[in-house]
Scaffold this motif. Structure first.
Motif, PDB file in Angstrom:
ATOM      1  N   ILE A   8     109.634 112.256  78.904  1.00  0.00           N
ATOM      2  CA  ILE A   8     110.100 111.769  80.207  1.00  0.00           C
ATOM      3  C   ILE A   8     109.108 112.156  81.295  1.00  0.00           C
ATOM      4  O   ILE A   8     108.748 111.341  82.148  1.00  0.00           O
ATOM      5  CB  ILE A   8     111.519 112.306  80.526  1.00  0.00           C
ATOM      6  CG1 ILE A   8     112.560 111.568  79.674  1.00  0.00           C
ATOM      7  CG2 ILE A   8     111.842 112.132  81.988  1.00  0.00           C
ATOM      8  CD1 ILE A   8     113.967 112.099  79.832  1.00  0.00           C
ATOM      9  N   TYR A  19     116.407 108.036  77.736  1.00  0.00           N
ATOM     10  CA  TYR A  19     117.671 108.615  78.201  1.00  0.00           C
ATOM     11  C   TYR A  19     118.751 108.489  77.130  1.00  0.00           C
ATOM     12  O   TYR A  19     119.495 109.423  76.851  1.00  0.00           O
ATOM     13  CB  TYR A  19     118.108 107.927  79.491  1.00  0.00           C
ATOM     14  CG  TYR A  19     119.303 108.562  80.142  1.00  0.00           C
ATOM     15  CD1 TYR A  19     119.169 109.730  80.874  1.00  0.00           C
ATOM     16  CD2 TYR A  19     120.567 108.006  80.019  1.00  0.00           C
ATOM     17  CE1 TYR A  19     120.264 110.322  81.470  1.00  0.00           C
ATOM     18  CE2 TYR A  19     121.670 108.591  80.610  1.00  0.00           C
ATOM     19  CZ  TYR A  19     121.513 109.748  81.339  1.00  0.00           C
ATOM     20  OH  TYR A  19     122.600 110.343  81.918  1.00  0.00           O
ATOM     21  N   ILE A  67     105.211 103.806  75.068  1.00  0.00           N
ATOM     22  CA  ILE A  67     104.767 104.464  76.302  1.00  0.00           C
ATOM     23  C   ILE A  67     103.250 104.477  76.398  1.00  0.00           C
ATOM     24  O   ILE A  67     102.678 104.155  77.438  1.00  0.00           O
ATOM     25  CB  ILE A  67     105.297 105.909  76.351  1.00  0.00           C
ATOM     26  CG1 ILE A  67     106.794 105.912  76.618  1.00  0.00           C
ATOM     27  CG2 ILE A  67     104.586 106.693  77.430  1.00  0.00           C
ATOM     28  CD1 ILE A  67     107.391 107.290  76.627  1.00  0.00           C
ATOM     29  N   ILE A  97     112.306 103.845  79.568  1.00  0.00           N
ATOM     30  CA  ILE A  97     113.005 104.951  80.225  1.00  0.00           C
ATOM     31  C   ILE A  97     114.450 104.993  79.751  1.00  0.00           C
ATOM     32  O   ILE A  97     114.993 106.054  79.443  1.00  0.00           O
ATOM     33  CB  ILE A  97     112.929 104.802  81.751  1.00  0.00           C
ATOM     34  CG1 ILE A  97     111.467 104.784  82.188  1.00  0.00           C
ATOM     35  CG2 ILE A  97     113.691 105.915  82.434  1.00  0.00           C
ATOM     36  CD1 ILE A  97     111.283 104.496  83.659  1.00  0.00           C
ATOM     37  N   GLU A  98     115.064 103.814  79.707  1.00  0.00           N
ATOM     38  CA  GLU A  98     116.446 103.754  79.258  1.00  0.00           C
ATOM     39  C   GLU A  98     116.569 104.251  77.820  1.00  0.00           C
ATOM     40  O   GLU A  98     117.506 104.969  77.466  1.00  0.00           O
ATOM     41  CB  GLU A  98     116.960 102.313  79.392  1.00  0.00           C
ATOM     42  CG  GLU A  98     118.458 102.228  79.500  1.00  0.00           C
ATOM     43  CD  GLU A  98     118.919 100.885  80.092  1.00  0.00           C
ATOM     44  OE1 GLU A  98     120.079 100.542  79.907  1.00  0.00           O
ATOM     45  OE2 GLU A  98     118.093 100.190  80.726  1.00  0.00           O
ATOM     46  N   THR A 144     104.527 100.725  80.939  1.00  0.00           N
ATOM     47  CA  THR A 144     105.877 101.247  80.782  1.00  0.00           C
ATOM     48  C   THR A 144     106.874 100.375  81.509  1.00  0.00           C
ATOM     49  O   THR A 144     106.614  99.892  82.598  1.00  0.00           O
ATOM     50  CB  THR A 144     105.946 102.666  81.343  1.00  0.00           C
ATOM     51  OG1 THR A 144     105.123 103.479  80.557  1.00  0.00           O
ATOM     52  CG2 THR A 144     107.366 103.199  81.303  1.00  0.00           C
ATOM     53  N   THR A 145     107.999 100.198  80.883  1.00  0.00           N
ATOM     54  CA  THR A 145     109.030  99.362  81.470  1.00  0.00           C
ATOM     55  C   THR A 145     110.325 100.153  81.588  1.00  0.00           C
ATOM     56  O   THR A 145     110.454 101.247  81.052  1.00  0.00           O
ATOM     57  CB  THR A 145     109.292  98.147  80.567  1.00  0.00           C
ATOM     58  OG1 THR A 145     109.695  98.654  79.290  1.00  0.00           O
ATOM     59  CG2 THR A 145     108.031  97.327  80.396  1.00  0.00           C
ATOM     60  N   ARG A 146     111.251  99.562  82.309  1.00  0.00           N
ATOM     61  CA  ARG A 146     112.581 100.166  82.417  1.00  0.00           C
ATOM     62  C   ARG A 146     113.151 100.450  81.036  1.00  0.00           C
ATOM     63  O   ARG A 146     113.840 101.441  80.834  1.00  0.00           O
ATOM     64  CB  ARG A 146     113.542  99.228  83.136  1.00  0.00           C
ATOM     65  CG  ARG A 146     113.223  99.005  84.584  1.00  0.00           C
ATOM     66  CD  ARG A 146     114.226  98.023  85.189  1.00  0.00           C
ATOM     67  NE  ARG A 146     115.433  98.700  85.666  1.00  0.00           N
ATOM     68  CZ  ARG A 146     115.485  99.367  86.807  1.00  0.00           C
ATOM     69  NH1 ARG A 146     114.428  99.480  87.567  1.00  0.00           N
ATOM     70  NH2 ARG A 146     116.601  99.954  87.195  1.00  0.00           N
TER      71      ARG A 146
END
Lengths: 321, 321, 321, 321, 321
Positions: free
Chosen positions: C246, C182, C168, C178-179, C173-175
């Motif tokens: 997040i 999560y 991060i 984030i995935e 930042t990439t998908r």
């Protein structure tokens, strides 16, 4: 509307009896009567109130429905309100069951609930060694059935969030995903609304002092309580997941916007380069030697293509395109 | 301002009496007096304080209003402060009722509240078998009335959020939606402010040791408590929904911005293509063979149209337009 | 499937015995039997239920699996459900161990768990002075082993978040980031699901009244409880970090978008300046003296370069480029 | 610095006395001494410590200040630390009052607080019937005064948030609004820091076992506690409002950005249309019949105006402009 | 490694003694021994375990370190684990102190902690009237010292957030600010991890039943507890500030983006106006009368300047530029 009215003795069914004979059986100490009615007329409830000596406040609650789930003691009898949740497509329908349980009677009053409890009665009648525990066991069996029916609902909601997750991470996010997350959140609150208050209430039916009709069945009521704890945790987990998914989704949407802006910037650059060059050679100066060259035009076209090719390569590498 | 002053015996109204005769009735053990005043003058309260022997601190609270809801014991008597919420269009107005309840008197002092309690008195007088429980029952009836009046307020707020949800998901979000969500949040806090403190306070009026004037009415006060629990849960659910709606709304707004940026990018591309081409054929090179062709111009126009048509088709498919 | 069935006396292994002889040993007061089975057939469990007199509800739970972790007393015996978590690459697999512990037997039933407890048995057999405490000590040893196996899982998740943090803060930042956040959040919930309910349950095995078979081992069970508290805190900390990550990530993404927009704006300005100038000198007015100058064209080109150079310098300084 | 030192008997002031005579009065059972000092020298406190037999740890706390609010019992005496909050423009200043209350003395030590307690002393001396309750009543009067002074602070913060709300919803949001929200949040924490710990501490001064010097004044200390509960709720509500305002504000800012992007897109379109057309007719093809028409130029200008007029109308309708 | 080993009697140091003589002194009832070791070898701990009769589980914890802070009773002795936090630049280092305190011994085992406790020993030896309370007082002095060392850490973190606030509100937000907020959050969790568990544990050392060696020192342990409460509140406040700062920061970043987009839009408009006009007069229509005017060119340039001047004025006023 009367659904069933049956007298039991020693765990065995004596007979289907009309409401008018209930008082005969209730007065026998070794007997108990299990009455089930649904969407009752005021008169029906009045009659049963007198028969069983039900408390005015409890009857009021059973009459109007829309109560929150609860377990209340009125003297030696218990008054239990449960919410039943039925799935109608992807929507949830909430009905209600009010149960009056005294020493030798159980009365269940169902509102707005399609699915009845004849299966519970059948199973109970097949296990006379348990049914002979009397009205307390019937109360347990009904509560257990209602609580067990929450699990498929939670499973369906679990699948729903997995579905949404796939959409969120798999493709471009749309309004539909957000709406689905919001809807799921609301449905979870419906289930929590039904199961949450019971969690606390059932904890008073085992351990420590318990109402007399539950006294010999504490292990059973603890089992119901345990299911409710599991349910509650599952709801909390799902709720947490939905909230995290909402905020993760926001990050993904913003990231998506980044991508769009980058694409916009890249294409703007690809258009800007030849525009600037063409603008320069569109000027009307008398002395612009390049304009006189035989190969001026193809050279300039080549230069444009070269510049754009290079830009395209750079944007590609930087993942802007 | 005196609203009512009535003496009761055995659940039956004896007479409307002037304040000056209150002391005669209060001294009779089988009697009780129910006085209602509103927005009182200091002198009125002073007189009643002496009549009933009210505690200085409680009278102070009743005099000034703006207290938080509470139930306090002063010796054998109870001092209860309730907030009444009245809807004025879509705004909420908060008033206050202070109730002093002793063994043979009940005094209610109303501040800033349009809606009085004459309906409560009428209903109580119609049920002498309940009214003969004395001042405790009157206290119950007043509290029950106040709490019951919270429900339509909550229902109105529920409808308000459903309205907002429809706006949020149905069309483009506007400042008005956000302002509405914020306003709804604030209104929920007004209701929570009124009902929340009572929740804890009423739990002391049933189960375990209770003040003597409530002793025979525990089932009734438990019912009030139960309503407050339901109310509290409804408020929490609404509050949770509002907060989720706020964050979902943010996601929708960001998504909306994505759409605008995409549209912007698409139209920019549609304009850029012919601009670049026109720029090229606007250059002044001596040797640009296409410029000499008879059909050069219509061919180029056709090329522009074709390129834009293709781009339009692509953007349409990608849902950028 | 039977894994082991061994009889112990005074902390020392007597013999591996077949299930059929269990009853001989269980009836000797100074003896106890430790049986381990996995993924049992219904018939196996039925046999053991009869042998040890296990409660129907507990056996039901052990049969079906998918229970939440819990510790329940049935008379003098304990029924414990534990979840075991095994790492399969970066995924978590959840299995289950149900333990029935009575005065002179321990029965462990394992579901969906690769890793067995033979190491626990071996260690216990090497410490006869502890093993002679009987079935309570075996229960402790099994619980301790399960809880200790949670720590490497938590360590792996800790490393995972450190990895994500580096991504991060270190690059765009990439998908995927984030995935990953999560996914990590969901895995934490799996561990919390396993360890959380035990935390409360084990607190009842030391201090105050404890089940008889744990009575002489309170310090040991307090140690297990203490590990669970530590675990619980570690999970909470990780969860808190993930949630903060997040929201921090969202800020970084928005900041990134700022940078893209600034770059876009800067390049647009760099293209706009020569475009405007070229446009002006592309006009067809009859009287535009500059167009006739011999050095008009190079002067204008120089002006364009100068302006863009200056703009570039300014954007650079403002960190827009 | 000594502020006051007065001996009282039976609720009536005996005399202003020098510190050196305190011991004479403290030894008389029917007497009590009320000493007030501010920003004391070490020697002053040492003398008083010996005079009243104060506990070392309490004196340490009073000497250094910067304690958290608390109420501690040392044998028969109480040690109370209160924070006073004074508004200095829109900033909050925090001072401290430490109170030692024994059977026949009260010592208040003030740090960094402008506003003293002479008004409290005056009011107490005017009500001898209350002051004769002795040192406990003085303690109550001081605590009541400190707590009452929190309310205007909270009122000021309430007004501050209403101000900010108006700015947020009334116009374009600026950095100043966000900074104001953050600052308000910090100020609320200052008040919470002062009032929060007292809430719990005062609950031990009424109901159940209470320190002996408060024993006859429980209704009064309950009143202080009640004020603190109200204060705490007000702080919580404000805090909740600030947090909601922060997230609502973010939504409004994002919405504002949407508006800007829409305006940008609309104006870009209005410029793009004539640019494309002018580009086309700026091409140098030999055969472009429109260029030869007498009315070509005005017709094209009209076409440009028409297209832009239509676009403008559409954007207006869609509220992009 | 042995740091110190001293025998005390009646609050006075008897002698530095070798470990081998410890048993002589421990057996004298009026004596106690205070041993301090750091980063011990297994053999050292084994010897001391036998000497003082320490419980196996406690010694295990002291041997391995990495425990959570806790206070455990083993019979008449206490086992305390504390975390020490030392600042290394802006990083936090966590060490550990395990303390075994019995009737006539105190053993402290330090891991990974630079800063020792010789100052505590010196201070204790200077106050024999306190030290004669025995091992309980030493335990208090050590705990007090560890807790007091948390405050400078919290003060440093407080300054850190004020620094970040200044950056956030004073200039454009950068990645560094966000990273700093995240890092601060993590450091707060390190301190909470150390202080939080002690808060609950110390509450058992005063009020109600307390371990015998603390019995006469309850006021002192309450003081430690009070410091921990203050610390806990400070941590909570900082944590709350960091979280608010993160969300406020997001709002500021989004606002910043608004400003960039506005600037972009304004400059785009300033470029678009002359581009459109130049485009129009660059068309090649035969009949464009303006092109023939002598002052056509300067008039058009003036018109361009006028329009851009007006636009500039408007954008300035609207604060887009």
């Amino acid at each position: 509307m009367l659904v069933n009215c049956v007298a039991y003795q020693g765990g065995v069914k004596l007979a289907d009896i009309p409401l008018s004979e209930v008082s005969d059986y209730v007065s026998r100490p070794e007997c108990f009567v299990w009455v089930a009615i649904r969407d009752p007329e005021p008169a029906e409830l009045d009659a049963l109130q007198e028969e069983f000596g039900l408390h005015e406040l409890a009857v009021e609650d059973a009459r109007h429905g829309h109560q929150r789930p609860k377990i209340e003691e009125y003297g030696k009898s218990l008054f239990v309100v449960l919410q039943v949740i039925e799935m109608d497509g992807s929507q949830l329908q909430t009905g209600e069951v009010a149960i009056f349980a005294g020493e030798n009677y159980v009365l269940s009053v169902r509102h707005n609930a399609e699915h009845g409890f004849t299966d519970v009665r059948r199973r109970a009648e097949n296990e006379p060694e348990l049914l002979q525990h009397g009205s307390g066991y019937v109360l347990y069996a009904l509560m257990d059935a209602v609580v067990d029916r929450y699990f498929p609902v939670i499973d369906a909601l679990s699948e729903e969030i997995e579905d949404i997750e796939e959409h969120i991470f798999g493709e471009q996010t749309t309004r539909a995903n957000i709406e689905a997350l919001y809807g799921l959140k609301q449905k979870l609150m419906v289930v929590k609304h039904a199961a949450g208050p019971l969690l606390e209430a059932t904890s008073k039916l085992h351990g420590g002092r318990v109402p007399p009709i539950c006294a010999h069945l504490q292990d059973y009521f603890r089992d119901v309580h345990d299911h409710l704890v599991r349910l509650d945790q599952a709801i909390e987990n799902l709720r947490d997941s939905v909230l995290t998914a909402i905020s993760v989704n926001l990050a993904l949407i913003t990231l998506q916007e980044n991508d769009v802006t980058k694409t916009l910037a890249a294409y703007a650059a690809l258009a800007a380069a030849p525009t600037v060059i063409a603008g320069i050679y569109g000027m009307n100066f008398d002395h612009m030697p390049e304009l006189r060259w035989s190969y001026g035009y193809p050279l300039i076209l080549a230069a444009m293509a070269l510049i754009d090719g290079y830009l395209y390569y750079r944007f590609r590498k930087a993942k802007w395109l």
